[in-house]
Scaffold this active site. Sequence first.
Site, short mmCIF file in Angstrom:
data_model
loop_
_atom_site.label_atom_id
_atom_site.label_comp_id
_atom_site.label_asym_id
_atom_site.label_seq_id
_atom_site.Cartn_x
_atom_site.Cartn_y
_atom_site.Cartn_z
N HIS A 177 0.80 -1.22 0.00
CA HIS A 177 0.00 0.00 0.00
C HIS A 177 0.83 1.27 0.00
O HIS A 177 0.46 2.25 -0.62
CB HIS A 177 -0.91 0.06 1.23
N ASP B 110 -11.25 13.61 1.76
CA ASP B 110 -10.26 12.54 1.88
C ASP B 110 -8.95 12.98 1.22
O ASP B 110 -8.25 12.18 0.59
CB ASP B 110 -10.75 11.21 1.30
N HIS C 43 -10.61 5.36 11.37
CA HIS C 43 -10.26 5.46 9.94
C HIS C 43 -9.61 4.16 9.48
O HIS C 43 -8.87 3.55 10.22
CB HIS C 43 -9.30 6.64 9.74
#
Length: 338
Positions: free
Chosen positions: A38, A302, A177
């Site tokens: 990621h 975001d 989150h």
Amino acid sequence: MAYKKIATEEAFATPELVEAWKVLIEDGAPGEAGLDHHFSRILNATGGWGAQVRDQVVDLGEVRLGIMDAAGVDMQVIAITAPGVQVFDAETGSALAVQANDVLAEAVRKHPDRFAGLGAIAPQAPKTAAKEMERAKGLGLKGVMVNSHTKGEYLDAASYRPILEAAEALDLPLYLHPRPAPPAMMAPMFERHLDGALWGFQTETAVHALRLIVTGVFDAFPRLRVVLGHLGEGVPFWLDRIDRLYARGRKGGAYPHWRATRRPSEYFLENFWLSSSGHNWDPAVRFVEEVVGEDRLMFAVDYPYDDSMEQTQQAAAIAVKNPEKFYERNARNLFDLA
Ligand code: MN
């Protein structure tokens, strides 16, 4: 316009935190899954989306303000970005949280009309985290960010009670989150690269929220306020079914961890607030507003993962019931913004 636009799930990181993630990933990130996959493409990017995100996420000045101006975002509620400090040992994580809070509080002091901040904590040291929440409040931060699980553990576990107690006592909303799922949950998603924001993030964070609900956390802490991004991580769509199956399971008495005394939806509609981060999609926003009511849903971009222009433009086309609440009032009430 009669109202300001406050974006409520906007991310930042300190350069020190970015550096610490790099080292952790180089060391193989023990006990973590998906960090390399990621974050390496952001941390080590030499161009494109990854490099842009990396440059924007560490900026708390002109770059950010320029993008906000261009997109018509008046104010950002800023918090430490995923995977936060929860991937480190307790001591490292706690120290990085303190530093992040000092940096963020300073940025808020410099730009009080444009920035508000949420505090970072390292849940892996629960008592230290509770103390840091008090200090963060003293610094003017308006809530606390937890990037979902901590080494595969969730905030309903008994060891994390000091954090929930502090959130309730200090009246600080707790923002849950997403971040990459724990290894056991990650595997089947990872095989098809469905573990990220496309699907896996919301799945894992929704599980976190539901763990808090069914185990009776909100019976113990009735004034605890939890915030979910991404339109509630899918939970609103499921509420009716969750209620019916929870009632059936409770009657059967087969699940001893199901200790909540009321219907799951009652907690969801009383203890949770949602933001539209990265999900300013007309039918979804209107559905969620229908389910949770116009007082609990807040606008978010975001930033910098989603595009501020695109999200504000998409949002502007949505016929929300009360734009003043969606863009400004609900955020001001929840986070106690001046
Ligand atoms: Mn986000």
